[in-house]
Write an enzyme that holds these catalytic residues in place. Structure first.
Site, PDB file in Angstrom:
ATOM      1  CE  LYS A  37      -0.149  -0.131   5.041  1.00 52.76           C
ATOM      2  NZ  LYS A  37      -0.934  -0.489   6.244  1.00 52.76           N
ATOM      3  NE  ARG A 132      -6.451   1.073  11.152  1.00 46.70           N
ATOM      4  CZ  ARG A 132      -5.204   0.832  10.753  1.00 46.70           C
ATOM      5  NH1 ARG A 132      -4.217   1.621  11.141  1.00 46.70           N
ATOM      6  NH2 ARG A 132      -4.919  -0.176   9.966  1.00 46.70           N
ATOM      7  CG  HIS A 164      -4.012  -4.197  11.609  1.00 47.56           C
ATOM      8  ND1 HIS A 164      -2.869  -4.871  11.230  1.00 47.56           N
ATOM      9  CD2 HIS A 164      -3.707  -2.878  11.497  1.00 47.56           C
ATOM     10  CE1 HIS A 164      -1.922  -3.990  10.912  1.00 47.56           C
ATOM     11  NE2 HIS A 164      -2.406  -2.781  11.066  1.00 47.56           N
ATOM     12  NE  ARG A 220      -2.892  -7.875   7.731  1.00 50.76           N
ATOM     13  CZ  ARG A 220      -3.517  -8.254   8.859  1.00 50.76           C
ATOM     14  NH1 ARG A 220      -4.169  -9.404   8.915  1.00 50.76           N
ATOM     15  NH2 ARG A 220      -3.495  -7.471   9.925  1.00 50.76           N
ATOM     16  CE1 TYR A 266      12.043  31.416   3.224  1.00 47.78           C
ATOM     17  CE2 TYR A 266      11.864  29.028   3.240  1.00 47.78           C
ATOM     18  CZ  TYR A 266      11.806  30.231   2.568  1.00 47.78           C
ATOM     19  OH  TYR A 266      11.478  30.245   1.234  1.00 47.78           O
ATOM     20  CB  CYS A 313      13.372  25.307   2.383  1.00 49.68           C
ATOM     21  SG  CYS A 313      14.518  26.328   3.327  1.00 49.68           S
ATOM     22  CG  ASP A 315      11.430  23.897  -3.424  1.00 52.47           C
ATOM     23  OD1 ASP A 315      10.444  23.169  -3.561  1.00 52.47           O
ATOM     24  OD2 ASP A 315      11.380  25.151  -3.416  1.00 52.47           O
TER      25      ASP A 315
HETATM   26  C1  LIG Z   1      -0.171  -1.558   6.809  1.00 55.45           C
HETATM   27  C2  LIG Z   1      -0.781  -2.814   7.216  1.00 55.45           C
HETATM   28  C3  LIG Z   1      -0.013  -3.962   7.458  1.00 55.45           C
HETATM   29  C4  LIG Z   1       1.502  -3.946   7.453  1.00 55.45           C
HETATM   30  O1  LIG Z   1       1.957  -3.401   8.661  1.00 55.45           O
HETATM   31  P1  LIG Z   1       3.522  -3.288   8.979  1.00 55.45           P
HETATM   32  O2  LIG Z   1       3.581  -2.827  10.379  1.00 55.45           O
HETATM   33  O3  LIG Z   1       4.046  -2.268   8.023  1.00 55.45           O
HETATM   34  O4  LIG Z   1       4.087  -4.622   8.750  1.00 55.45           O
HETATM   35  C5  LIG Z   1      -0.660  -5.140   7.737  1.00 55.45           C
HETATM   36  N1  LIG Z   1      -2.004  -5.196   7.792  1.00 55.45           N
HETATM   37  C6  LIG Z   1      -2.779  -4.104   7.596  1.00 55.45           C
HETATM   38  C7  LIG Z   1      -4.241  -4.229   7.696  1.00 55.45           C
HETATM   39  C8  LIG Z   1      -2.200  -2.881   7.322  1.00 55.45           C
HETATM   40  O5  LIG Z   1      -2.975  -1.806   7.148  1.00 55.45           O
END
Ligand SMILES: *Cc1c(COP(=O)(O)O)cnc(C)c1O
Length: 373
Positions: A37, A132, A164, A220, A266, A313, A315
């Site tokens: 992602k 979430r 998660h 994951r 700045y 800054c 850039d």
């Molecule tokens: C981003 C994400 C992951 C990966 O998490 P990491 O901590 O980067 O390994 C796994 N599952 C879900 C649902 C996520 O949103």
């Protein structure tokens, strides 16, 4: 570095594949999902997706349906899960492109069923404590019953159930055990509803590294696959056997000698205490270099690590080179897999954030060059 290039992110796909192999070995009983992602955390989703398949990742995972479609457009054909969609999302398009979608509520399941022209492959998400996405409390039972009915009617195939973790990067946090317990209950409820769920998954990178009890059928992995430690508490990337995949480097756009008392950038937040040489790095917060690291970030020059002085800054930013001989066009390494270079984690610490944000923010004008032997 090519003379014409001001700044580039080199993405080492060999390191990426090697990291995926390390993570797969941590969870030998589970399939591997490479999470790509947010453009593979800034590393380039199409290239990383291909490399992940080569490394044996059975699955790719993304947040949005658009990200999933982009991988299909780039030629990926393997198992692919998306997990975040607002009402009105193009589920029909995703299902038509063989993307597995996630239902977090009965409403969302209804939307998937209504939208899909053919039988959708759906994974059910349960909220076990992150608060979430995912069905929470009694909604999970309702979602299981609705999914079973939709499956019996031939409208969906329920292929997975997942959740998660909130605190996987703090292995001793009590929420981890609690979420595992809630997940086990949720799976039992799914079975009670007559769902035979083939793929159950709960682990992100941190849990893959530390929590075999959470591995289930699939893990994951995101951040660790890119060669960053999920959290300082888990050790450095090197101690986990991981190599940074991204190296960000730039060529100095200008070099000048200035007298003591010269104020920089700045707000004049830094003033040269002595005569010195300033190098201008043509990378700023418009490219994702975090402004919060003003005055605390460092870059690797031919003369070693040198501090970013004054404010970063949009850039560009200024580095105090001291009395080292330097010339316009000299290369500096902002972060990455070069001996002595700062890591993404160092930049995170310098700006009060996490390594995830450092790499994911990099973008805009920075060219990515994917490298592989
Ligand atoms: C981003 C994400 C992951 C990966 O998490 P990491 O901590 O980067 O390994 C796994 N599952 C879900 C649902 C996520 O949103």
């Amino acid at each position: 570095m090519d003379d014409a290039v001001m700044a580039e992110a080199v993405v080492d796909l060999d390191a990426y594949r090697a990291n995926l192999a390390v993570l797969a070995a941590c969870a030998p009983g589970a399939a591997l999902m490479a999470v790509v992602k947010a453009d593979a955390y800034g590393h380039g989703a199409a290239a990383c997706g291909r490399a992940a398949r080569e490394a044996g990742a059975a699955w790719l995972g993304v947040a949005t349906l658009d990200e999933a479609r982009a991988l299909r457009d780039a030629g990926d054909t393997g198992p692919l899960l998306a997990w975040l969609a607002a009402p009105g999302a193009d589920f029909a398009g995703a299902v038509g492109a063989d993307v597995e979608v996630t239902a977090s509520s009965v409403d969302q399941l209804d939307e998937i069923v209504a939208g899909a022209g053919r039988r959708a492959r759906v994974q059910l998400k349960v909220d076990t404590g992150l608060s979430r996405n995912g069905a929470f409390g009694a909604e999970w039972g309702r979602l299981c019953v609705a999914a079973r009915a939709a499956q019996d009617a031939g409208r969906v195939e329920v292929t997975g159930a997942w959740s998660h973790l909130a605190c996987a990067d703090e292995p001793a946090h009590p929420a981890n055990d609690e979420q595992e317990r809630v997940f086990a209950d949720a799976l039992a409820q799914a079975a009670d509803a007559g769902l035979d769920v083939p793929l159950r998954h709960l682990s992100n990178s941190a849990a893959t590294l530390t929590r075999p009890s959470a591995h289930h059928d699939l893990v994951r992995v995101g951040i660790a696959s890119y060669g960053l430690s999920p959290a300082p508490e888990l050790g450095t990337a090197a101690s986990l056997g991981l190599r940074p995949v991204m190296t960000l480097r730039a060529r100095l756009a200008s070099v000048k000698q200035v007298p003591a008392g010269t104020a920089v950038s700045y707000g004049h937040t830094w003033t040269a205490p002595r005569a010195t040489t300033l190098g201008l790095v043509p990378v700023g917060y418009g490219d994702g270099l975090l402004r919060g690291a003003s005055g605390s970030g460092r870059v690797l020059t031919a003369a070693g690590l040198r501090p970013v002085v004054g404010r970063i800054c949009m850039d560009q930013c200024v580095v105090d080179l001291g009395d080292v001989a330097a010339a316009r066009g000299d290369e500096v390494v902002i972060l990455g897999d070069v001996a002595g270079a700062p890591s993404a984690e160092d930049w995170a610490e310098a700006s009060g954030t996490i390594g995830y944000e450092v790499v994911t923010r990099l973008g805009g004008r920075i060219a990515r060059r994917h490298r592989s032997i």
